[in-house]
Design a protein around this motif. Structure first.
Motif, PDB file in Angstrom:
ATOM      1  N   GLU A   6       0.837  -1.204   0.000  1.00  0.00           N
ATOM      2  CA  GLU A   6       0.000   0.000   0.000  1.00  0.00           C
ATOM      3  C   GLU A   6       0.875   1.259   0.000  1.00  0.00           C
ATOM      4  N   LYS A   7       1.515   1.512  -1.135  1.00  0.00           N
ATOM      5  CA  LYS A   7       2.508   2.573  -1.245  1.00  0.00           C
ATOM      6  C   LYS A   7       1.897   3.976  -1.220  1.00  0.00           C
TER       7      LYS A   7
ATOM      8  N   SER B 152      -9.691  13.838   2.250  1.00  0.00           N
ATOM      9  CA  SER B 152      -9.950  15.062   2.993  1.00  0.00           C
ATOM     10  C   SER B 152      -9.996  16.231   2.022  1.00  0.00           C
ATOM     11  N   PRO B 153     -10.621  17.341   2.407  1.00  0.00           N
ATOM     12  CA  PRO B 153     -10.736  18.484   1.490  1.00  0.00           C
ATOM     13  C   PRO B 153      -9.397  18.979   0.958  1.00  0.00           C
ATOM     14  N   ASP B 154      -8.321  18.845   1.736  1.00  0.00           N
ATOM     15  CA  ASP B 154      -7.016  19.287   1.260  1.00  0.00           C
ATOM     16  C   ASP B 154      -6.253  18.197   0.514  1.00  0.00           C
ATOM     17  N   GLY B 155      -6.854  17.002   0.402  1.00  0.00           N
ATOM     18  CA  GLY B 155      -6.236  15.913  -0.336  1.00  0.00           C
ATOM     19  C   GLY B 155      -5.100  15.217   0.376  1.00  0.00           C
ATOM     20  N   LYS B 156      -4.832  15.550   1.619  1.00  0.00           N
ATOM     21  CA  LYS B 156      -3.690  14.985   2.331  1.00  0.00           C
ATOM     22  C   LYS B 156      -4.017  13.689   3.077  1.00  0.00           C
ATOM     23  N   LYS B 157      -5.298  13.428   3.322  1.00  0.00           N
ATOM     24  CA  LYS B 157      -5.705  12.258   4.086  1.00  0.00           C
ATOM     25  C   LYS B 157      -6.697  11.420   3.274  1.00  0.00           C
ATOM     26  N   LEU B 158      -6.708  10.125   3.551  1.00  0.00           N
ATOM     27  CA  LEU B 158      -7.722   9.220   3.019  1.00  0.00           C
ATOM     28  C   LEU B 158      -8.335   8.471   4.185  1.00  0.00           C
ATOM     29  N   VAL B 159      -9.653   8.495   4.306  1.00  0.00           N
ATOM     30  CA  VAL B 159     -10.353   7.703   5.308  1.00  0.00           C
ATOM     31  C   VAL B 159     -11.075   6.577   4.588  1.00  0.00           C
ATOM     32  N   PHE B 160     -11.131   5.396   5.194  1.00  0.00           N
ATOM     33  CA  PHE B 160     -11.802   4.253   4.574  1.00  0.00           C
ATOM     34  C   PHE B 160     -12.199   3.263   5.658  1.00  0.00           C
ATOM     35  N   ALA B 161     -13.036   2.300   5.283  1.00  0.00           N
ATOM     36  CA  ALA B 161     -13.471   1.241   6.189  1.00  0.00           C
ATOM     37  C   ALA B 161     -12.829  -0.069   5.767  1.00  0.00           C
TER      38      ALA B 161
ATOM     39  N   ARG C 151      -9.595  -5.172   8.203  1.00  0.00           N
ATOM     40  CA  ARG C 151      -8.239  -5.428   8.687  1.00  0.00           C
ATOM     41  C   ARG C 151      -8.136  -5.215  10.192  1.00  0.00           C
ATOM     42  N   ASN C 152      -7.204  -5.944  10.797  1.00  0.00           N
ATOM     43  CA  ASN C 152      -6.812  -5.708  12.194  1.00  0.00           C
ATOM     44  C   ASN C 152      -7.978  -5.739  13.178  1.00  0.00           C
ATOM     45  N   ASN C 153      -8.934  -6.651  12.956  1.00  0.00           N
ATOM     46  CA  ASN C 153     -10.101  -6.683  13.850  1.00  0.00           C
ATOM     47  C   ASN C 153     -10.055  -7.803  14.882  1.00  0.00           C
ATOM     48  N   GLY C 154      -8.931  -8.501  14.979  1.00  0.00           N
ATOM     49  CA  GLY C 154      -8.807  -9.520  16.012  1.00  0.00           C
ATOM     50  C   GLY C 154      -9.678 -10.731  15.799  1.00  0.00           C
ATOM     51  N   GLY C 155     -10.236 -10.875  14.603  1.00  0.00           N
ATOM     52  CA  GLY C 155     -11.051 -12.043  14.303  1.00  0.00           C
ATOM     53  C   GLY C 155     -12.491 -11.939  14.744  1.00  0.00           C
ATOM     54  N   ASP C 156     -12.957 -10.725  15.076  1.00  0.00           N
ATOM     55  CA  ASP C 156     -14.333 -10.607  15.571  1.00  0.00           C
ATOM     56  C   ASP C 156     -15.322 -10.169  14.494  1.00  0.00           C
ATOM     57  N   HIS C 157     -14.903 -10.147  13.225  1.00  0.00           N
ATOM     58  CA  HIS C 157     -15.763  -9.816  12.084  1.00  0.00           C
ATOM     59  C   HIS C 157     -16.113  -8.338  11.998  1.00  0.00           C
ATOM     60  N   SER C 158     -15.575  -7.498  12.868  1.00  0.00           N
ATOM     61  CA  SER C 158     -15.950  -6.090  12.843  1.00  0.00           C
ATOM     62  C   SER C 158     -15.310  -5.374  11.663  1.00  0.00           C
ATOM     63  N   THR C 159     -15.961  -4.308  11.228  1.00  0.00           N
ATOM     64  CA  THR C 159     -15.457  -3.428  10.180  1.00  0.00           C
ATOM     65  C   THR C 159     -15.204  -2.071  10.819  1.00  0.00           C
ATOM     66  N   ASN C 160     -13.983  -1.573  10.672  1.00  0.00           N
ATOM     67  CA  ASN C 160     -13.605  -0.353  11.381  1.00  0.00           C
ATOM     68  C   ASN C 160     -13.120   0.731  10.429  1.00  0.00           C
ATOM     69  N   LEU C 161     -12.997   1.932  10.978  1.00  0.00           N
ATOM     70  CA  LEU C 161     -12.553   3.078  10.201  1.00  0.00           C
ATOM     71  C   LEU C 161     -11.047   3.262  10.368  1.00  0.00           C
ATOM     72  N   PHE C 162     -10.407   3.655   9.251  1.00  0.00           N
ATOM     73  CA  PHE C 162      -8.967   3.905   9.257  1.00  0.00           C
ATOM     74  C   PHE C 162      -8.709   5.215   8.516  1.00  0.00           C
ATOM     75  N   ILE C 163      -7.684   5.926   8.951  1.00  0.00           N
ATOM     76  CA  ILE C 163      -7.276   7.153   8.274  1.00  0.00           C
ATOM     77  C   ILE C 163      -5.787   7.074   8.002  1.00  0.00           C
ATOM     78  N   ALA C 164      -5.374   7.585   6.847  1.00  0.00           N
ATOM     79  CA  ALA C 164      -3.974   7.497   6.447  1.00  0.00           C
ATOM     80  C   ALA C 164      -3.551   8.773   5.739  1.00  0.00           C
ATOM     81  N   ASP C 165      -2.255   9.053   5.767  1.00  0.00           N
ATOM     82  CA  ASP C 165      -1.703  10.090   4.915  1.00  0.00           C
ATOM     83  C   ASP C 165      -1.707   9.573   3.478  1.00  0.00           C
ATOM     84  N   TRP C 166      -2.099  10.425   2.529  1.00  0.00           N
ATOM     85  CA  TRP C 166      -2.109  10.028   1.119  1.00  0.00           C
ATOM     86  C   TRP C 166      -0.769  10.387   0.478  1.00  0.00           C
ATOM     87  N   VAL C 167      -0.170   9.407  -0.182  1.00  0.00           N
ATOM     88  CA  VAL C 167       1.119   9.591  -0.828  1.00  0.00           C
ATOM     89  C   VAL C 167       0.921   9.459  -2.337  1.00  0.00           C
ATOM     90  N   GLU C 168       1.202  10.507  -3.096  1.00  0.00           N
ATOM     91  CA  GLU C 168       1.040  10.446  -4.565  1.00  0.00           C
ATOM     92  C   GLU C 168       2.132   9.574  -5.188  1.00  0.00           C
TER      93      GLU C 168
END
Length: 366
Positions: A43-44, A337-346, A349-366
């Motif tokens: 996920e570059k 995000s409005p400034d294009g610097k962040k990406l939020v998504f659901a 991943r990383n749910n410990g095996g409980d089937h949950s769907t969670n929110l994640f935020i990351a810096d966006w790299v062009e």
């Protein structure tokens, strides 16, 4: 809405992830879990990935106009929820303290598709509470995987205290999946008021409702381009007599089957309708890149497993498709995000095996 949370629930029910520094997959049907990263090495375009929620199904996180807050929907039972409700929070706060963010919806009925209005002091969302204060029944999927089209969904406006202050779009039938133009002047939503599921726009106060699409099939999950001049959305387009009969018979029952969808763009008045993907399977949850020349979306087109969705980027000039995320189960609902610097998504991943769907935020790299 976007009624897409159903695919999210389907994915999380089929297979789960477990936080670790290794990766594996299962068939998703045995009840075994898959091991997951919070950030996969491939996920570059993502950096400094941060998890924002833990537990339940959390999805459709959308930024405020100033980029400091997120609104989203959740059915987290730990918060006393029996179906989806709307929440909002400052995403830059310490995520470990997010035991329960501020609820924006009334607590009655089922809700979907929350979006900040200009000024960031109010949020619109769709709810069934006027029809019944209880959570509506979920569809019987014994004959296939379907999404409900609740005819009691109307679109409301709430302040940040969770008080409903206006009814924005109402009437008999389904009105939901509303999002707001970055210019702050228009809203797009999906309605079945014509007898089919079409896109409509209105002014920011709910006036001047205009029908945008008219082709047979489900048009939904629409977003505006950064300059507010275009719309992007997902659509099913049944062609054969059998496909048309299947689609229309389900719609009469208040159902749609989302297994085959492609992405389309058009001008905000509906002109220049253009099919931009022809990938097969389910392509949905599209959002424009800040440049307006690319689109990020969720798709299972490249997987041999129907439940496996990842994020992809389509270059509108070259038609090149690039894979962005690599979870073994489910990634969807991306928004810049409005400034294009962040990406939020659901993601699952990383749910410990409980089937949950969670929110994640990351810096966006062009």
């Amino acid at each position: 809405m976007k009624k897409i949370l159903g695919l999210l629930i389907l994915a999380s029910a089929m297979v789960a992830c477990n936080g670790s520094n290794s990766s594996s997959e299962t068939d998703g049907h045995s009840g075994a879990t898959a091991v997951s990263y919070i950030h996969y090495p491939q996920e570059k375009h993502l950096a400094n990935v941060r998890q924002l929620t833990w537990g339940g199904d959390n999805a459709e996180a959308y930024f405020s106009f100033d980029g400091t807050m997120l609104t989203f929907q959740s059915n987290n039972s730990a918060w006393g929820l029996e179906c989806d409700h709307i929440f909002a929070f400052d995403w830059n706060s310490d995520s470990a303290t997010l035991t329960k963010p501020t609820r924006i919806s009334s607590g009655l009925g089922r809700t979907t598709c929350a979006y900040f209005l200009p000024g960031d002091t109010t949020i619109l969302y769709a709810s069934t509470f006027a029809g019944d204060s209880a959570c509506p029944p979920v569809p019987d999927r014994s004959e296939g995987y379907v999404w409900p089209v609740y005819n009691t969904f109307d679109i409301y406006v709430s302040n940040l205290k969770g008080e409903v202050i206006d009814t924005l779009v109402e009437g008999p039938g389904y009105d939901a999946e509303a999002t707001v133009s970055p210019k702050g002047d228009k809203i797009v939503f999906t309605s079945d008021r014509s007898g089919d599921l079409e896109l409509y726009t209105c002014d920011i106060d709910g006036s001047n409702v205009q029908q945008i699409t008219s082709g047979l099939g489900y048009d939904g999950g629409a977003f505006f381009s950064p300059d507010g001049k275009k719309l992007i959305f997902r659509s099913s387009r049944p062609k054969t007599e059998a496909e048309i009969e299947h689609y229309t018979s389900l719609l009469k029952q208040g159902l749609v089957e989302p297994m085959e969808m492609e992405l389309y763009t058009c001008n905000v008045d509906g002109t220049e309708l253009t099919k931009i993907t022809d990938l097969g399977r389910a392509n949905w949850a599209p959002f424009f890149h800040p440049s307006g020349e690319k689109v990020i979306f969720s798709s299972n087109h490249s997987s041999d497993k129907v439940y496996k969705f990842n994020l992809f980027m389509l270059d509108l000039n070259t038609n090149e498709v690039e894979q962005i995320t690599y979870d073994g189960v489910f990634d969807a609902f991306p928004m810049f995000s409005p400034d294009g610097k962040k990406l939020v998504f659901a993601s699952n991943r990383n749910n410990g095996g409980d089937h949950s769907t969670n929110l994640f935020i990351a810096d966006w790299v062009e």
